[in-house]
Design a protein around this motif. Structure first.
Motif, PDB file in Angstrom:
ATOM      1  N   THR A  96      -2.734  -1.611   5.787  1.00 48.89           N
ATOM      2  CA  THR A  96      -2.882  -1.319   6.648  1.00 48.89           C
ATOM      3  C   THR A  96      -4.521  -1.824   6.708  1.00 48.89           C
ATOM      4  O   THR A  96      -5.319  -3.262   6.080  1.00 48.89           O
ATOM      5  CB  THR A  96      -3.565  -0.081   6.959  1.00 48.89           C
ATOM      6  N   LEU A  98      -8.534  -2.223   7.454  1.00 46.85           N
ATOM      7  CA  LEU A  98      -9.314  -1.029   7.651  1.00 46.85           C
ATOM      8  C   LEU A  98     -10.160  -0.932   9.040  1.00 46.85           C
ATOM      9  O   LEU A  98     -10.371  -0.333   9.362  1.00 46.85           O
ATOM     10  CB  LEU A  98     -10.070  -1.307   6.407  1.00 46.85           C
ATOM     11  N   ASP A 108      -3.833   0.260   1.364  1.00 48.84           N
ATOM     12  CA  ASP A 108      -3.616   1.911   1.989  1.00 48.84           C
ATOM     13  C   ASP A 108      -4.027   2.860   1.723  1.00 48.84           C
ATOM     14  O   ASP A 108      -3.738   3.447   0.823  1.00 48.84           O
ATOM     15  CB  ASP A 108      -2.374   2.594   3.071  1.00 48.84           C
ATOM     16  N   PRO A 109      -5.445   3.256   2.039  1.00 46.21           N
ATOM     17  CA  PRO A 109      -6.284   4.374   0.812  1.00 46.21           C
ATOM     18  C   PRO A 109      -5.497   5.845   1.721  1.00 46.21           C
ATOM     19  O   PRO A 109      -6.370   6.588   0.809  1.00 46.21           O
ATOM     20  CB  PRO A 109      -7.570   3.877   1.150  1.00 46.21           C
ATOM     21  N   SER A 110      -5.005   5.678   2.487  1.00 47.52           N
ATOM     22  CA  SER A 110      -4.448   7.203   3.522  1.00 47.52           C
ATOM     23  C   SER A 110      -4.064   7.125   2.624  1.00 47.52           C
ATOM     24  O   SER A 110      -3.431   8.677   2.470  1.00 47.52           O
ATOM     25  CB  SER A 110      -4.362   6.760   4.728  1.00 47.52           C
ATOM     26  N   PHE A 111      -3.175   6.967   1.544  1.00 48.25           N
ATOM     27  CA  PHE A 111      -1.869   7.585   0.259  1.00 48.25           C
ATOM     28  C   PHE A 111      -2.110   8.486  -0.153  1.00 48.25           C
ATOM     29  O   PHE A 111      -3.585   7.885  -1.042  1.00 48.25           O
ATOM     30  CB  PHE A 111      -1.499   5.757  -0.119  1.00 48.25           C
ATOM     31  N   ASP A 112      -1.226   8.981  -0.706  1.00 44.23           N
ATOM     32  CA  ASP A 112      -1.859   9.932  -1.787  1.00 44.23           C
ATOM     33  C   ASP A 112      -1.587   9.123  -3.244  1.00 44.23           C
ATOM     34  O   ASP A 112      -2.389   9.522  -3.890  1.00 44.23           O
ATOM     35  CB  ASP A 112      -0.470  11.120  -1.920  1.00 44.23           C
TER      36      ASP A 112
END
Length: 301
Positions: A96, A98, A108-112
């Protein structure tokens, strides 16, 4: 004196009246996707520094615009069996922006689940990486495998020149791996690259001189990188450097189209075949590769 000035003014006016406006038709085509995806692996670190820059070509005099509207961008990781074929997917890394509007895509850091790719993955298994991008209704893919490199044994300043006094000679020494058919890319900074193969120095120590076309101030730090490459990346870089002649970075759009390993796979039925030979006019530009890099720094005295 006045007569001469008047004569000159009349001639200049007459010449100006003879000027014609010539319309030059410049090349024009639909924008193409450009991928800058050279991932440099430092094996002393934990994670591969994944950063994919996407831009699009423009008209002849247009500016290069970032691609910010991809529907999907992901790296698929597959283990390769003893016959060289993918043996099922072992993981994915979704990317993604940033920094919205930058056209630079990172895990993407928003993934679990952590989307970063560990360096240990390329060192412990025979993996194939497939970059998949969906943009404006079309699907692009590029495949690569990790390529190791070798350290730089020595950097030192020379005092020779090629074409004049405004040059700096750097002498480089490294030792090629014993395997035949190794390829390397040198990054000398400032957009300067050199592609080389071990045809004449296989398994041996190799020393050569590189000349910068400027004289550096004392204290300047020159950081030089030695990257591994396979034959395809070597051929791509060699041709691209020949066309750009060092005037710009190797992943910028060249004067003539240089095909990399980014294919338009929109209409392919078999996802394991990344080739668009049957649709030669639909393709992306640029390159995706994961290679080891060794760096060394030379301080100008």
């Amino acid at each position: 004196m006045k007569k001469w000035f008047l004569y000159f003014l009349v001639c200049a006016t007459a010449l100006a009246g003879c000027e014609d406006v010539i319309d030059v038709e410049t090349p024009s085509e639909d924008p193409r996707l450009v991928v800058e995806g050279l991932l440099r692996v430092d094996t002393t670190q934990m994670w591969i520094p994944v950063e994919i820059k996407l831009t699009q070509t423009s008209n002849f005099f247009g500016t290069i615009e970032p691609v910010t509207d991809v529907d999907e961008i992901v790296i698929i990781i597959q283990e390769i069996d003893e016959n060289g074929f993918p043996d099922g997917a072992t993981g994915t890394s979704s990317l993604t922006q940033l920094d919205p509007g930058s056209g630079i895509y990172v895990p993407d850091p928003s993934f679990d689940v952590d989307q970063r790719i560990p360096v240990s993955a390329v060192l412990e298994a025979n993996l194939e990486f497939t970059l998949v991008i969906t943009w404006r209704g079309r699907r692009y893919a590029a495949q690569t495998r990790y390529v190791p490199s070798v350290p730089i044994d020595e950097l030192r300043l020379g005092d020779n020149t090629l074409f004049g006094d405004e040059e700096t000679e750097v002498i480089v020494r490294f030792t090629d791996r014993p395997d035949e058919g190794d390829f390397y890319i040198f990054d000398f900074g400032f957009g300067n690259y050199l592609a080389t193969e071990d045809t004449f120095y296989n398994g041996q120590e190799f020393i050569f001189s590189y000349f910068y076309d400027e004289v550096f101030e004392p204290g300047t730090a020159l950081e030089i990188g030695l990257l591994g490459a396979d034959r395809t990346l070597y051929n791509y870089m060699d041709l691209l450097l020949e066309q750009t002649d060092g005037a710009q970075g190797p992943f910028q759009t060249p004067v003539a189209t240089v095909r990399g390993n980014v294919f338009d796979v929109t209409n392919l039925d078999n996802d394991e075949v990344v080739d668009n030979a049957q649709q030669p006019n639909t393709f992306g530009l640029g390159y995706f590769a994961i290679v080891q890099e060794f760096k060394s720094t030379l301080i100008i005295e």
